[in-house]
Design an enzyme around this catalytic site. Structure first.
Site, PDB file in Angstrom:
ATOM      1  N   HIS A  22     -10.109  10.190  -1.707  1.00  0.00           N
ATOM      2  CA  HIS A  22      -9.821  11.513  -2.155  1.00  0.00           C
ATOM      3  C   HIS A  22     -11.148  12.365  -1.620  1.00  0.00           C
ATOM      4  O   HIS A  22     -12.169  12.142  -1.448  1.00  0.00           O
ATOM      5  CB  HIS A  22     -10.392  11.481  -3.706  1.00  0.00           C
ATOM      6  N   ASP A  30      -1.229  21.184  16.555  1.00  0.00           N
ATOM      7  CA  ASP A  30      -0.340  21.632  17.741  1.00  0.00           C
ATOM      8  C   ASP A  30      -0.464  21.276  18.976  1.00  0.00           C
ATOM      9  O   ASP A  30      -1.584  20.616  19.190  1.00  0.00           O
ATOM     10  CB  ASP A  30       0.100  23.086  17.412  1.00  0.00           C
ATOM     11  N   ARG A 109     -10.427  30.736  13.511  1.00  0.00           N
ATOM     12  CA  ARG A 109     -10.424  29.565  14.766  1.00  0.00           C
ATOM     13  C   ARG A 109     -11.492  28.624  14.833  1.00  0.00           C
ATOM     14  O   ARG A 109     -11.174  27.386  14.759  1.00  0.00           O
ATOM     15  CB  ARG A 109      -9.761  30.454  15.980  1.00  0.00           C
ATOM     16  N   TYR A 131      -0.228  28.511  16.273  1.00  0.00           N
ATOM     17  CA  TYR A 131      -0.826  28.660  14.874  1.00  0.00           C
ATOM     18  C   TYR A 131      -0.181  27.642  13.960  1.00  0.00           C
ATOM     19  O   TYR A 131      -0.049  27.966  12.745  1.00  0.00           O
ATOM     20  CB  TYR A 131      -0.912  30.180  14.370  1.00  0.00           C
ATOM     21  N   ASN A 133      -1.249  24.737  13.272  1.00  0.00           N
ATOM     22  CA  ASN A 133      -2.216  23.696  12.886  1.00  0.00           C
ATOM     23  C   ASN A 133      -2.350  23.625  11.388  1.00  0.00           C
ATOM     24  O   ASN A 133      -2.583  25.022  10.830  1.00  0.00           O
ATOM     25  CB  ASN A 133      -3.759  23.970  13.592  1.00  0.00           C
TER      26      ASN A 133
END
Length: 141
Positions: A22, A30, A109, A131, A133
């Site tokens: 947890h 990417d 980023r 983008y 990810n």
């Protein structure tokens, strides 16, 4: 092969998903993401895209209900497209496959890169879209 396990989920990935506890996070990266230099537990997902992994993982993986945003995206850099089309696909998958309304946060980023270093694992994909990810935080059953 096992019944009910999507074939994109490799033995290495199923092991990582099961070992995670947890609050642990996994990054679906990417093809442009510096995955190898940001992870001590790198999972080979080459030949597949992030959307394929997200769809397969959400069938098995409980998202954390104890945090405001159990999902995070790498925010766009000024001058790039503000809302990449892949984000809409992710939102649709999360809406369809989650048992609760999932809030998604966007992370700058460099902060995304730093947070990725603390993730339990990173799946390095061949996703060509920028983008793409995404970070998933594991919940409890």
């Amino acid at each position: 092969m096992l019944k009910g396990i999507p074939p994109i989920i490799s033995p290495e990935l199923i092991k990582a998903l099961m070992e995670m506890g947890h609050g642990d996070e996994i990054v679906l990266a990417d093809g442009n993401f510096p995955a190898a230099s940001h992870s001590t537990r790198l999972i080979n997902g080459y030949g597949h895209g992030v959307e394929e992994f997200l769809s397969a993982i959400l069938k098995l993986f409980p998202l954390d209900t104890y945090v405001k945003c159990p999902v995070a995206l790498m925010d766009t850099v000024e001058g790039d497209v503000k809302n990449p089309a892949i984000w809409e696909i992710y939102e649709g998958l999360l809406k369809k496959m989650s048992d609760f309304p999932v809030q998604i946060e966007k992370i700058e980023r460099k902060q995304f890169y730093e947070r990725s270093k603390d993730a339990y694992a990173i799946i390095a994909t061949s996703e060509p879209l920028p983008y793409a990810n995404i970070i998933l935080k594991k919940g409890v059953l």
